[in-house]
Design a protein around this motif. Structure first.
Motif, short mmCIF file in Angstrom:
data_model
loop_
_atom_site.label_atom_id
_atom_site.label_comp_id
_atom_site.label_asym_id
_atom_site.label_seq_id
_atom_site.Cartn_x
_atom_site.Cartn_y
_atom_site.Cartn_z
N UNK A 1 0.83 -1.20 0.00
CA UNK A 1 0.00 0.00 0.00
C UNK A 1 0.86 1.25 0.00
N UNK A 2 1.97 1.24 0.74
CA UNK A 2 2.89 2.37 0.74
C UNK A 2 3.51 2.57 -0.64
N UNK A 3 3.91 1.46 -1.28
CA UNK A 3 4.53 1.54 -2.60
C UNK A 3 3.56 2.08 -3.65
N UNK A 4 2.26 1.80 -3.49
CA UNK A 4 1.26 2.31 -4.42
C UNK A 4 0.82 3.73 -4.09
N UNK A 5 1.41 4.31 -3.03
CA UNK A 5 1.15 5.71 -2.73
C UNK A 5 -0.07 6.00 -1.88
N UNK A 6 -0.58 5.00 -1.17
CA UNK A 6 -1.70 5.25 -0.28
C UNK A 6 -1.23 6.12 0.89
N UNK A 7 -2.08 7.02 1.35
CA UNK A 7 -1.73 7.90 2.46
C UNK A 7 -1.57 7.10 3.75
N UNK A 8 -0.63 7.51 4.62
CA UNK A 8 -0.42 6.79 5.88
C UNK A 8 -1.69 6.69 6.73
#
Length: 104
Positions: free
Chosen positions: A5-12
Motif C-alpha cells: 500500500x505504501x509503494x502504491x502511494x496510499x496515504x499513511x
C-alpha cells in the motif's frame, strides 16, 4: 500488505485505518433473534466486505509483477509474446514450462 500500500502511494492515515479494520475483527452472529458473544476471525474476511477485493488488486499486482520480471520463470510463447500467467478476479493460472527450476 502495508509495504504494498505504501509503494502504491496510499496515504499513511488510510493505511492505519485499513489495518485497524483488519487487525482483529470480532463479529457477532444473530441466530433466531439471539446475538452471540463476539469471537475472533482468525483467517479470511467478513462476508460481503467491499474493501477486500479492492485491497486484493494491488497485492496481486505485486505478485504478478514479480512473475513477469523474473527471467528464471519461462512461460508459453505465443505470437512472439511470452505468457506466464493469466489473472482474473481471484483466479490465477500459471503457464510455466519449467516449474521445478522456476519455483523451487
Amino acid at each position: 500488505m502495508r509495504r504494498v500500500l505504501q509503494a502504491f502511494g496510499f496515504l499513511p492515515e488510510f493505511i492505519v485505518a485499513i489495518f485497524s479494520l483488519y487487525s482483529a475483527p470480532t463479529p457477532r452472529m444473530l441466530v433466531n433473534g439471539t446475538q452471540s458473544d463476539p469471537f475472533l476471525i482468525k483467517n479470511g474476511t467478513r462476508q460481503g466486505c467491499r474493501l477486500s477485493p479492492t485491497l486484493f488488486i494491488p497485492v496481486l499486482e505485486t505478485l504478478l509483477l514479480k512473475f513477469r520480471q523474473d527471467p528464471l520463470i519461462k512461460g508459453i510463447t505465443l505470437g512472439g509474446y511470452m505468457n506466464k500467467m493469466a489473472a482474473f478476479a481471484d483466479d490465477l493460472l500459471l503457464m510455466i514450462t519449467n516449474p521445478s527450476d522456476a519455483l523451487p
